[in-house]
Write a protein that holds these residues in place. Structure first.
Motif, short mmCIF file in Angstrom:
data_model
loop_
_atom_site.label_atom_id
_atom_site.label_comp_id
_atom_site.label_asym_id
_atom_site.label_seq_id
_atom_site.Cartn_x
_atom_site.Cartn_y
_atom_site.Cartn_z
N ASP A 1 0.84 -1.19 0.00
CA ASP A 1 0.00 0.00 0.00
C ASP A 1 0.88 1.24 0.00
OD1 ASP A 1 0.55 0.91 2.77
OD2 ASP A 1 -0.60 -0.85 3.37
N PHE A 2 0.26 2.38 -0.21
CA PHE A 2 1.01 3.62 -0.37
C PHE A 2 1.57 4.13 0.96
CE2 PHE A 2 -1.68 3.65 -4.17
CZ PHE A 2 -0.72 3.88 -5.15
N GLY A 3 1.20 3.50 2.07
CA GLY A 3 1.75 3.89 3.35
C GLY A 3 3.18 3.41 3.54
N GLU A 4 3.62 2.46 2.72
CA GLU A 4 4.97 1.94 2.87
C GLU A 4 6.00 2.96 2.39
OE1 GLU A 4 6.04 -2.06 1.90
OE2 GLU A 4 3.97 -2.57 1.45
N VAL A 5 7.17 2.88 3.00
CA VAL A 5 8.30 3.64 2.48
C VAL A 5 8.58 3.13 1.07
CG1 VAL A 5 10.74 4.15 2.79
CG2 VAL A 5 9.25 3.94 4.79
N GLU A 6 8.71 4.04 0.12
CA GLU A 6 8.83 3.63 -1.28
C GLU A 6 10.28 3.28 -1.60
OE1 GLU A 6 7.03 6.54 -3.76
OE2 GLU A 6 5.03 6.22 -2.93
N ARG A 7 10.63 2.05 -1.31
CA ARG A 7 11.98 1.58 -1.57
C ARG A 7 12.05 0.98 -2.96
NH1 ARG A 7 14.23 -0.97 4.10
NH2 ARG A 7 13.80 0.85 5.37
N ASP A 8 13.29 0.80 -3.44
CA ASP A 8 13.48 0.30 -4.79
C ASP A 8 13.17 -1.18 -4.91
OD1 ASP A 8 14.22 2.77 -5.73
OD2 ASP A 8 16.36 2.44 -5.39
N HIS A 9 13.26 -1.92 -3.83
CA HIS A 9 13.05 -3.35 -3.96
C HIS A 9 12.56 -3.95 -2.64
CE1 HIS A 9 17.23 -3.11 -2.39
NE2 HIS A 9 16.81 -4.11 -1.64
N LYS A 10 12.04 -5.15 -2.76
CA LYS A 10 11.72 -5.98 -1.61
C LYS A 10 12.77 -7.09 -1.54
CE LYS A 10 7.86 -4.23 0.06
NZ LYS A 10 7.63 -3.99 1.48
N SER A 11 12.62 -8.00 -0.57
CA SER A 11 13.67 -9.01 -0.43
C SER A 11 13.16 -10.27 0.23
CB SER A 11 14.85 -8.45 0.37
OG SER A 11 14.49 -8.28 1.73
N VAL A 12 13.97 -11.31 0.10
CA VAL A 12 13.91 -12.50 0.95
C VAL A 12 15.25 -12.54 1.69
CG1 VAL A 12 12.27 -13.83 -0.41
CG2 VAL A 12 14.71 -13.92 -0.98
N GLY B 1 10.14 -8.97 -8.79
CA GLY B 1 8.82 -9.24 -9.33
C GLY B 1 7.79 -8.25 -8.81
N GLY B 2 6.69 -8.12 -9.54
CA GLY B 2 5.63 -7.22 -9.13
C GLY B 2 5.91 -5.79 -9.52
N ARG B 3 4.92 -4.95 -9.32
CA ARG B 3 5.01 -3.54 -9.72
C ARG B 3 5.13 -2.66 -8.48
NH1 ARG B 3 -0.29 -3.21 -13.38
NH2 ARG B 3 0.21 -0.97 -13.35
N PRO B 4 5.99 -1.66 -8.51
CA PRO B 4 6.11 -0.76 -7.36
C PRO B 4 4.92 0.17 -7.24
CG PRO B 4 7.46 0.03 -9.19
CD PRO B 4 6.89 -1.31 -9.61
N LEU B 5 4.80 0.81 -6.10
CA LEU B 5 3.79 1.84 -5.86
C LEU B 5 4.51 3.18 -5.76
CD1 LEU B 5 2.25 -0.79 -5.08
CD2 LEU B 5 1.10 0.53 -3.30
N ARG B 6 4.00 4.17 -6.45
CA ARG B 6 4.63 5.48 -6.45
C ARG B 6 3.58 6.57 -6.21
NH1 ARG B 6 8.48 2.93 -5.76
NH2 ARG B 6 10.27 2.61 -7.12
N THR B 7 3.94 7.56 -5.42
CA THR B 7 3.11 8.73 -5.20
C THR B 7 3.78 9.92 -5.86
OG1 THR B 7 2.29 7.89 -3.08
CG2 THR B 7 2.08 10.26 -3.47
N VAL B 8 3.02 10.64 -6.70
CA VAL B 8 3.53 11.84 -7.34
C VAL B 8 2.61 13.00 -6.96
CG1 VAL B 8 4.67 10.69 -9.26
CG2 VAL B 8 2.26 11.27 -9.45
N ARG B 9 3.22 14.16 -6.73
CA ARG B 9 2.47 15.32 -6.24
C ARG B 9 2.90 16.56 -7.00
NH1 ARG B 9 3.40 19.30 -2.46
NH2 ARG B 9 1.57 20.04 -1.29
N HIS C 1 2.07 1.25 -10.01
CA HIS C 1 0.76 1.72 -9.59
C HIS C 1 0.95 3.13 -9.03
CE1 HIS C 1 -1.08 -2.21 -10.12
NE2 HIS C 1 -0.14 -2.75 -9.37
N VAL C 2 0.14 4.08 -9.48
CA VAL C 2 0.40 5.48 -9.18
C VAL C 2 -0.71 6.09 -8.35
CG1 VAL C 2 0.83 7.76 -10.18
CG2 VAL C 2 1.70 5.70 -11.33
N ARG C 3 -0.32 6.82 -7.30
CA ARG C 3 -1.22 7.71 -6.59
C ARG C 3 -0.83 9.14 -6.95
NH1 ARG C 3 -1.61 7.72 -0.09
NH2 ARG C 3 0.60 8.22 -0.30
N VAL C 4 -1.81 9.89 -7.43
CA VAL C 4 -1.57 11.26 -7.88
C VAL C 4 -2.18 12.22 -6.87
CG1 VAL C 4 -2.05 12.96 -9.69
CG2 VAL C 4 -1.53 10.58 -10.31
N VAL C 5 -1.38 13.18 -6.42
CA VAL C 5 -1.87 14.27 -5.57
C VAL C 5 -1.79 15.55 -6.38
CG1 VAL C 5 -1.60 15.51 -3.40
CG2 VAL C 5 -1.05 13.07 -3.50
N ILE C 6 -2.94 16.09 -6.75
CA ILE C 6 -3.04 17.29 -7.57
C ILE C 6 -3.08 18.53 -6.68
CG2 ILE C 6 -4.47 18.55 -9.23
CD1 ILE C 6 -3.15 16.22 -10.50
#
Length: 387
Positions: free
Chosen positions: A244-255, A275-283, A300-305
């Motif tokens: 979700d967008f509450g996570e710190v937007e890091r470049d990757h996840k891990s095992v 794998g998978g698509r990152p989540l990004r917030t742009v404002r 996946h993008v969250r836009v703040v206008i």
């Protein structure tokens, strides 16, 4: 002995009404590929394989195929229930897995009743502590008679005793692993993304409860990979996808890859997942955001206008950002951007659980336990009468 540690798959979780099933298939296949390439002996999945206690058939197919792929590597696979999982569901399939190299522990049980798994060929013991519900420890009487800080201490002490009982037989003749699904805090800030402490009580435990006799502690529950300061190597593997967008937007996840021998310190190495698509917030204002659209890839993008809502804005945003899932219009009369007006391009596809999750996010009260309870109660209300 080589161990691969993963957790918090949350299969079945979408993003604002959009399915992420293909992303989960991709990243879980990547994890199985890592297990093959690294020739691991043991895989631990530390809870929250599903996102809800009553997963869809699609979610079940994805999880069971992932477990089958991990088992096909030849590794022993240990699975424990998290707070989003239904321990009774895991109990129902437990007998089907007897005789295989997939070992499921859904409920808290004693060392002699399946709480400690011994793999003699690997010289390894695994103590397994599934999620311990605070509802099972903090009873109504305690809520009425004790202060909030008393509840936390009571919960911490009960969990400490459970860990003590499960690890009592650990010695330096074997590799000793503890796998559990808990909120453990070592004084550092709890990382964001659906991982906030409960709004009323913080049911945290200290890493000091983990004995030095543990070669490695494999944790699930928090979604960012990180190490804790503990008497033994202790890690959260984090979720394999940004959830979700509450996570710190890091470049990757891990095992987490762990190499260990009896009586020796473990070597721990996080391995990046792609794998998978990152989540990004742009404002920003629409013109500035349109100039940055090509930099977002398939995120996946969250836009703040910031330049206000007007007629035709939704169409312009759809054209500029095909992968937009959330739009926020920052109003002039609201200083806090987190309280901006929110509207979604997928309004008619949200489930009640997703709407409730959005409400918790917007009010700063997001807590996985509350959300899981909401989902459980809703599903119970929709279920046919069992009487």
């Amino acid at each position: 002995m080589k161990l691969l540690h993963t957790s918090d798959w949350h299969v079945g979780r979408g993003i604002r009404g959009r399915s992420r099933a293909d992303e989960h298939r991709e990243v879980l296949a990547e994890i199985a590929g890592i297990a093959t390439d690294e020739r691991v002996d043991l895989v631990i999945v530390a809870g929250d394989l599903f996102d809800t206690a009553s997963p869809t058939p699609t979610a079940e197919r994805i999880v069971y195929q992932a477990l089958r792929d991990l088992a096909a590597t030849g590794a022993e696979v240990v699975v424990l229930a998290g707070n989003h999982d239904n321990p009774r569901r895991w109990g129902a399939i437990h007998r089907l897995l007897d005789g295989t190299n997939v070992h499921v522990v859904g409920d808290v049980v004693g060392p002699d009743d399946g709480g400690v798994l011994t793999f003699d060929a690997l010289a390894t013991r695994v103590a397994v502590l599934p999620f311990v519900s605070k509802r099972g420890i903090i009873r109504a009487q305690h809520l009425m008679e004790r202060r909030a800080d008393d509840h936390e201490v009571h919960y911490h002490e009960r969990v400490r005793l459970l860990v003590q009982a499960l690890t009592a037989g650990f010695d330096d003749t074997m590799v000793n692993i503890l796998a559990t699904h808990l909120t453990v805090a070592d004084g550092a800030p709890t990382l964001g993304g659906g991982e906030r402490p409960a709004h009323i009580f913080d049911y945290l435990v200290s890493p000091a409860i983990f004995p030095a006799s543990c070669t490695y502690v494999a944790l699930g529950h928090l979604h960012q990979p990180h190490e804790l300061a503990a008497p033994c190597p202790t890690w959260y593997s984090g979720s394999p996808l940004h959830l979700d967008f509450g996570e710190v937007e890091r470049d990757h996840k891990s095992v987490i890859l762990v190499e260990a021998e009896p009586g020796l310190p473990a070597h721990v190495q996080p391995l990046a997942l792609h794998g998978g698509r990152p989540l990004r917030t742009v404002r920003g204002n629409l013109a500035d955001l349109q100039a940055r659209a090509d930099d977002l890839g398939d995120a996946h993008v969250r836009v703040v206008i910031t330049d206000g809502q007007r007629a035709g804005l939704a169409d312009e945003i759809r054209e500029a950002f095909p992968n937009v899932v959330d739009v926020r219009v920052e109003r002039d009369d609201v200083e806090d951007a987190d309280r901006a007006e929110t509207w979604d391009l997928e309004d008619f596809h949200r489930s009640p659980t997703e709407l409730f999750a959005m409400y918790l996010d917007d009010t700063g009260q997001r807590d996985d336990d509350v959300l899981a309870l909401f989902s459980e109660l809703r599903e119970a209300g929709l279920a046919p009468d069992q009487a």
